[in-house]
Scaffold this motif. Structure first.
Motif, PDB file in Angstrom:
ATOM      1  N   LYS A 228      46.080  81.686   0.943  1.00  0.00           N
ATOM      2  CA  LYS A 228      46.835  81.372  -0.274  1.00  0.00           C
ATOM      3  C   LYS A 228      45.965  80.633  -1.283  1.00  0.00           C
ATOM      4  O   LYS A 228      45.031  79.914  -0.914  1.00  0.00           O
ATOM      5  CB  LYS A 228      48.070  80.550   0.099  1.00  0.00           C
ATOM      6  CG  LYS A 228      48.985  81.309   1.067  1.00  0.00           C
ATOM      7  CD  LYS A 228      50.184  80.493   1.498  1.00  0.00           C
ATOM      8  CE  LYS A 228      51.019  81.280   2.506  1.00  0.00           C
ATOM      9  NZ  LYS A 228      52.203  80.522   2.974  1.00  0.00           N
ATOM     10  N   SER A 229      46.288  80.814  -2.546  1.00  0.00           N
ATOM     11  CA  SER A 229      45.530  80.179  -3.621  1.00  0.00           C
ATOM     12  C   SER A 229      45.510  78.666  -3.424  1.00  0.00           C
ATOM     13  O   SER A 229      46.534  78.057  -3.094  1.00  0.00           O
ATOM     14  CB  SER A 229      46.173  80.531  -4.970  1.00  0.00           C
ATOM     15  OG  SER A 229      45.502  79.882  -6.025  1.00  0.00           O
ATOM     16  N   TYR A 230      44.332  78.057  -3.609  1.00  0.00           N
ATOM     17  CA  TYR A 230      44.196  76.617  -3.389  1.00  0.00           C
ATOM     18  C   TYR A 230      43.293  76.014  -4.458  1.00  0.00           C
ATOM     19  O   TYR A 230      42.086  76.272  -4.491  1.00  0.00           O
ATOM     20  CB  TYR A 230      43.618  76.341  -2.003  1.00  0.00           C
ATOM     21  CG  TYR A 230      43.478  74.866  -1.688  1.00  0.00           C
ATOM     22  CD1 TYR A 230      44.590  74.098  -1.372  1.00  0.00           C
ATOM     23  CD2 TYR A 230      42.229  74.244  -1.725  1.00  0.00           C
ATOM     24  CE1 TYR A 230      44.461  72.747  -1.088  1.00  0.00           C
ATOM     25  CE2 TYR A 230      42.089  72.901  -1.438  1.00  0.00           C
ATOM     26  CZ  TYR A 230      43.212  72.154  -1.123  1.00  0.00           C
ATOM     27  OH  TYR A 230      43.088  70.819  -0.839  1.00  0.00           O
ATOM     28  N   THR A 234      39.819  78.804  -4.315  1.00  0.00           N
ATOM     29  CA  THR A 234      39.960  80.245  -4.133  1.00  0.00           C
ATOM     30  C   THR A 234      41.277  80.731  -4.712  1.00  0.00           C
ATOM     31  O   THR A 234      42.271  79.995  -4.722  1.00  0.00           O
ATOM     32  CB  THR A 234      39.899  80.630  -2.632  1.00  0.00           C
ATOM     33  OG1 THR A 234      39.941  82.058  -2.508  1.00  0.00           O
ATOM     34  CG2 THR A 234      41.052  80.031  -1.856  1.00  0.00           C
ATOM     35  N   ASP A 235      41.250  81.937  -5.235  1.00  0.00           N
ATOM     36  CA  ASP A 235      42.497  82.624  -5.553  1.00  0.00           C
ATOM     37  C   ASP A 235      43.044  83.203  -4.251  1.00  0.00           C
ATOM     38  O   ASP A 235      42.391  83.180  -3.223  1.00  0.00           O
ATOM     39  CB  ASP A 235      42.232  83.760  -6.553  1.00  0.00           C
ATOM     40  CG  ASP A 235      41.775  83.237  -7.904  1.00  0.00           C
ATOM     41  OD1 ASP A 235      42.201  82.124  -8.281  1.00  0.00           O
ATOM     42  OD2 ASP A 235      40.980  83.936  -8.562  1.00  0.00           O
ATOM     43  N   GLN A 236      44.279  83.716  -4.310  1.00  0.00           N
ATOM     44  CA  GLN A 236      44.847  84.320  -3.111  1.00  0.00           C
ATOM     45  C   GLN A 236      44.007  85.522  -2.690  1.00  0.00           C
ATOM     46  O   GLN A 236      43.646  86.367  -3.506  1.00  0.00           O
ATOM     47  CB  GLN A 236      46.291  84.758  -3.356  1.00  0.00           C
ATOM     48  CG  GLN A 236      46.915  85.447  -2.143  1.00  0.00           C
ATOM     49  CD  GLN A 236      48.392  85.686  -2.303  1.00  0.00           C
ATOM     50  OE1 GLN A 236      49.190  84.757  -2.343  1.00  0.00           O
ATOM     51  NE2 GLN A 236      48.782  86.952  -2.413  1.00  0.00           N
ATOM     52  N   LYS A 237      43.703  85.584  -1.410  1.00  0.00           N
ATOM     53  CA  LYS A 237      42.939  86.687  -0.843  1.00  0.00           C
ATOM     54  C   LYS A 237      43.691  87.261   0.344  1.00  0.00           C
ATOM     55  O   LYS A 237      44.204  86.515   1.183  1.00  0.00           O
ATOM     56  CB  LYS A 237      41.548  86.221  -0.396  1.00  0.00           C
ATOM     57  CG  LYS A 237      40.628  85.754  -1.526  1.00  0.00           C
ATOM     58  CD  LYS A 237      40.169  86.931  -2.377  1.00  0.00           C
ATOM     59  CE  LYS A 237      39.189  86.493  -3.456  1.00  0.00           C
ATOM     60  NZ  LYS A 237      38.722  87.636  -4.268  1.00  0.00           N
ATOM     61  N   GLY A 257      35.637  84.049  -1.707  1.00  0.00           N
ATOM     62  CA  GLY A 257      36.474  83.396  -2.702  1.00  0.00           C
ATOM     63  C   GLY A 257      35.784  82.136  -3.176  1.00  0.00           C
ATOM     64  O   GLY A 257      35.024  81.512  -2.438  1.00  0.00           O
TER      65      GLY A 257
END
Length: 444
Positions: A228-230, A234-237, A257
């Motif tokens: 999940k995006s954090y 990182t964006d959601q992957k 990410g």
């Protein structure tokens, strides 16, 4: 030992615990220094900054959050132009700290009072919820996208020494055999799609299909992972693996990410089409996925506080709570070895009757695993169930993954006669194996 009671001056009042606190008049006056506002907030919360608060839970660290906030604001002066900016940064750091403790502090009145107090102060100061936050020790810098540097993982503030974060392990392999974060070992049918992990940072779902007609055993042919995006890490992957398609990239075609050279999330292909690793540095998590024969295996190592960062509605997680009792094949860790007459092919099944006897299956598994722990007996169970020698490699690889990822060597081996499939330090044999063997031999 009780602390001496301070004398009350005209500018103070005594709280319900007999401690001196700032008077209502003092709190009502416009503060000349931010430290007074912080002390007023603490007085309203009734928060004791010493060690005598019986109300605080051991795992709830709201006291540390508040202490850090005071240290961040004690030197600020409201007469300076930078006051509002720095005070809001400190409030956001305070708010972030309470959020990280939201699960372990559930039901703690001091924690909930702090959350309300922070909200009030942010409204009074017109602080936005999004923006930079302060570090409670400006001299110590840490990478927000490196879990080992997170304050919640290992705090260096004020010279305080804390233990390193606790890591947990979960693994799934074979027919399928599950090792939970609590080191409980289970064998389950769990046919279809099931969540292994579902928390605020990561979701892992597996899909299991029947292995052989006449048996309840299934095996994993699909794994889906959502990182999940954090923050800015990182964006959601999304990663997805299916039988005969174990990619070395996320579904969007990327292999990492994070911005620039900071690869806070990355995929490493170890063996093309057979073995990949995923390293999520920002949450201290490592994932191994392998294909052995026609089926997939998974092993994951995560920090305990990341594991526990989930809501009540997310409680169906096999790695956290194990399989539902209705889905269990084993009996408290004891594997019922299959009866050969149950393995005859049905309706043109592509799976042949097992070519292994108890003796030959035991010999085959002993080639890879010398110690007769639960991984050895899982290998025997799988060979007798399927006749597929690839399950020997799956059990052996699962044990290798434990040795690579499990943080406690003394817990690597689980023995079937341990209560609930838990950890037993002694090297013991399967208690019920003798009776089961007699039953099995009668059908050979």
């Amino acid at each position: 030992m009780p602390r001496p009671r301070p004398d009350a001056s005209p500018g103070t009042r005594m709280d319900g615990h007999g401690r001196a606190g700032p008077s209502r008049a003092a709190c009502a006056e416009p503060p000349r220094r931010a430290s007074l506002a912080a002390v007023c907030l603490l007085a309203r919360l009734g928060l004791l900054l010493g060690s005598g608060d019986g109300q605080l839970q051991t795992s709830c660290r709201i006291q540390k959050c508040t202490t850090d906030f005071v240290s961040l604001t004690s030197h600020l002066n409201s007469a300076l132009e930078s006051f509002d900016l720095e005070f809001c940064k400190a409030l956001r750091a305070y708010s972030a700290c309470t959020y990280r403790n939201s699960k372990v502090c559930r039901g703690n009145l001091v924690y909930h009072s702090a959350v309300l107090g922070i909200s009030d102060l942010m409204s009074q100061r017109n602080c936005s919820k999004d923006g930079p936050t302060s570090s409670s020790n400006p001299e110590v810098t840490h990478d927000p996208c490196n879990y080992s540097g997170h304050p919640e993982a290992r705090e260096h503030q004020g010279g305080e020494k804390t233990a390193p974060p606790t890591y947990l392990f979960c693994g799934l392999f074979g027919d399928p055999h599950l090792r939970t974060f609590k080191d409980h070992f289970q064998t389950c049918k769990v046919e279809g799609a099931w969540p292994l992990i579902d928390n605020n940072y990561l979701s892992v779902q597996v899909t299991n299909v029947p292995v052989v007609a006449g048996s309840r055993a299934t095996a994993t042919n699909k794994i889906t992972i959502i990182f999940k995006s954090y923050q800015d890490c990182t964006d959601q992957k999304v990663y997805q693996a299916v039988t005969d398609d174990l990619p070395a990239a996320f579904v969007d075609g990327t292999t990492s990410g994070g911005d620039g050279n900071t690869k806070s999330l990355r995929i490493v292909e170890k063996v093309s089409g057979k073995y990949v690793e995923m390293h999520a540095r920002y949450i201290g998590t490592t994932v191994y996925i392998r294909q052995l024969g026609h089926y997939l295996t998974l092993a994951i190592r995560m920090p305990q506080e990341v594991v526990m960062a989930y809501e009540e509605s997310q409680d169906l997680q096999l790695c956290v709570n194990g399989c539902p009792s209705s889905e269990r094949i084993d009996d408290s860790g004891h594997l019922p070895l299959p009866v050969m007459s149950h393995l005859l092919p049905q309706h043109g099944s592509a799976h042949p009757q097992s070519v292994y006897t108890l003796e030959t299956a035991t010999t085959k598994c002993h080639e890879k695993m010398l110690l007769k722990d639960i991984y050895f007996y899982s290998c025997v169970f799988d060979l007798l169930t399927t006749g597929d020698a690839n399950f020997t490699a799956a059990a052996h690889s699962a044990l290798q993954d434990v040795e690579s990822l499990h943080p406690r060597k003394e817990h690597w081996h689980i023995f079937p006669n341990s209560e609930g499939g838990g950890v037993d330090k002694g090297s013991k044999f399967f208690v019920g194996l003798g009776l089961v063997c007699l039953i099995l031999v009668a059908f050979l």
